[in-house]
Write a protein that holds these residues in place. Structure first.
Motif, PDB file in Angstrom:
ATOM      1  N   LEU A 215      23.923  14.855  -3.776  1.00 14.00           N
ATOM      2  CA  LEU A 215      22.494  14.999  -3.498  1.00 14.00           C
ATOM      3  C   LEU A 215      22.099  14.019  -2.411  1.00 14.00           C
ATOM      4  O   LEU A 215      22.261  12.801  -2.570  1.00 14.00           O
ATOM      5  N   ILE A 216      21.569  14.540  -1.297  1.00 13.74           N
ATOM      6  CA  ILE A 216      21.209  13.715  -0.149  1.00 13.74           C
ATOM      7  C   ILE A 216      19.715  13.844   0.084  1.00 13.74           C
ATOM      8  O   ILE A 216      19.212  14.938   0.370  1.00 13.74           O
TER       9      ILE A 216
ATOM     10  N   GLN B  86      13.444   8.194  -2.572  1.00 13.29           N
ATOM     11  CA  GLN B  86      13.964   7.748  -3.863  1.00 13.29           C
ATOM     12  C   GLN B  86      13.335   8.518  -5.012  1.00 13.29           C
ATOM     13  O   GLN B  86      14.017   8.927  -5.947  1.00 13.29           O
ATOM     14  N   ALA B  87      12.026   8.752  -4.936  1.00  9.07           N
ATOM     15  CA  ALA B  87      11.322   9.423  -6.034  1.00  9.07           C
ATOM     16  C   ALA B  87      11.821  10.849  -6.241  1.00  9.07           C
ATOM     17  O   ALA B  87      12.133  11.248  -7.370  1.00  9.07           O
ATOM     18  N   THR B  88      11.938  11.627  -5.168  1.00  9.62           N
ATOM     19  CA  THR B  88      12.400  13.012  -5.339  1.00  9.62           C
ATOM     20  C   THR B  88      13.887  13.051  -5.658  1.00  9.62           C
ATOM     21  O   THR B  88      14.334  13.898  -6.428  1.00  9.62           O
ATOM     22  N   ARG B  89      14.647  12.120  -5.091  1.00 14.61           N
ATOM     23  CA  ARG B  89      16.080  12.062  -5.402  1.00 14.61           C
ATOM     24  C   ARG B  89      16.285  11.758  -6.881  1.00 14.61           C
ATOM     25  O   ARG B  89      17.083  12.410  -7.559  1.00 14.61           O
ATOM     26  N   ASP B  90      15.536  10.795  -7.391  1.00 13.49           N
ATOM     27  CA  ASP B  90      15.648  10.444  -8.808  1.00 13.49           C
ATOM     28  C   ASP B  90      15.251  11.616  -9.702  1.00 13.49           C
ATOM     29  O   ASP B  90      15.920  11.892 -10.709  1.00 13.49           O
TER      30      ASP B  90
ATOM     31  N   HIS C 100      26.168  12.611  -7.568  1.00  9.95           N
ATOM     32  CA  HIS C 100      26.382  11.458  -6.699  1.00  9.95           C
ATOM     33  C   HIS C 100      25.266  11.510  -5.671  1.00  9.95           C
ATOM     34  O   HIS C 100      25.038  12.553  -5.061  1.00  9.95           O
ATOM     35  N   GLU C 101      24.604  10.387  -5.465  1.00 13.31           N
ATOM     36  CA  GLU C 101      23.419  10.345  -4.615  1.00 13.31           C
ATOM     37  C   GLU C 101      23.682   9.580  -3.328  1.00 13.31           C
ATOM     38  O   GLU C 101      24.402   8.585  -3.329  1.00 13.31           O
ATOM     39  N   ALA C 102      23.053  10.064  -2.249  1.00 14.54           N
ATOM     40  CA  ALA C 102      23.098   9.372  -0.963  1.00 14.54           C
ATOM     41  C   ALA C 102      21.705   9.420  -0.345  1.00 14.54           C
ATOM     42  O   ALA C 102      21.052  10.463  -0.351  1.00 14.54           O
ATOM     43  N   GLU C 103      21.269   8.259   0.156  1.00 15.67           N
ATOM     44  CA  GLU C 103      19.965   8.197   0.812  1.00 15.67           C
ATOM     45  C   GLU C 103      20.069   8.678   2.257  1.00 15.67           C
ATOM     46  O   GLU C 103      19.158   9.298   2.773  1.00 15.67           O
TER      47      GLU C 103
ATOM     48  N   ALA D 141      26.451   9.928   2.852  1.00 15.21           N
ATOM     49  CA  ALA D 141      26.997  11.182   2.328  1.00 15.21           C
ATOM     50  C   ALA D 141      28.351  11.491   2.968  1.00 15.21           C
ATOM     51  O   ALA D 141      29.259  11.980   2.292  1.00 15.21           O
ATOM     52  N   ARG D 142      28.478  11.205   4.252  1.00 13.23           N
ATOM     53  CA  ARG D 142      29.773  11.402   4.926  1.00 13.23           C
ATOM     54  C   ARG D 142      30.855  10.562   4.250  1.00 13.23           C
ATOM     55  O   ARG D 142      31.994  10.994   4.116  1.00 13.23           O
ATOM     56  N   PHE D 143      30.500   9.360   3.857  1.00 11.16           N
ATOM     57  CA  PHE D 143      31.444   8.464   3.200  1.00 11.16           C
ATOM     58  C   PHE D 143      31.834   8.989   1.811  1.00 11.16           C
ATOM     59  O   PHE D 143      32.986   8.919   1.406  1.00 11.16           O
TER      60      PHE D 143
END
Length: 128
Positions: free
Chosen positions: A18-19, A23-27, A41-44, A49-51
């Motif tokens: 999830l990219i 933070q609020a919508t990702r959470d 797995h989350e990426a800001e 995300a590439r990593f």
């Protein structure tokens, strides 16, 4: 007291990347997915995300395209699809009718007249 067995979610045991910069919508998205048994797995940032991304690890990559430039989004999508053509993507940008299943090859606008969503979609379509 008898309790019927809990029905297992069709999403259980899936892995999602999830990219999303927010933070609020990702959470919130991650919490909903996890409540259905999804490993998230989350990426800001797209660079993070590439990593994290590796071929044949994630069942789905979810990317909020409102938070990144269309060029950055297309570049990331192209890199991943080039390395793993079977990788599934979900582009998050409001109601799902805005992008076709064959994006970036085909883009359609649907009803984009509603406020900020409309402006975001228009900018995205112009760049595409």
């Amino acid at each position: 007291m008898y309790r019927p067995p809990l029905r297992r979610s069709a999403l259980a045991d899936k892995k999602v990347l999830l990219i999303d910069r927010s933070q609020a919508t990702r959470d919130a998205r991650a919490a909903v997915l996890r409540s259905h048994g999804v490993e998230v797995h989350e990426a800001e940032e797209i660079s993070a995300a590439r990593f994290l991304w590796q071929p044949n690890v994630y069942d789905l990559v979810m990317l909020d395209v409102r938070r990144y430039s269309p060029e950055e989004t297309r570049e990331f999508y192209g890199e991943i699809k080039g390395a793993s053509p079977q990788q599934q993507f979900a582009f998050l940008m409001g109601p799902p009718r805005y992008l076709s299943r064959t994006w970036p090859g085909e883009v359609f606008s649907g009803d984009t007249s509603r406020g900020q969503w409309g402006e975001t979609v228009k900018r995205f379509l112009t760049a595409a």
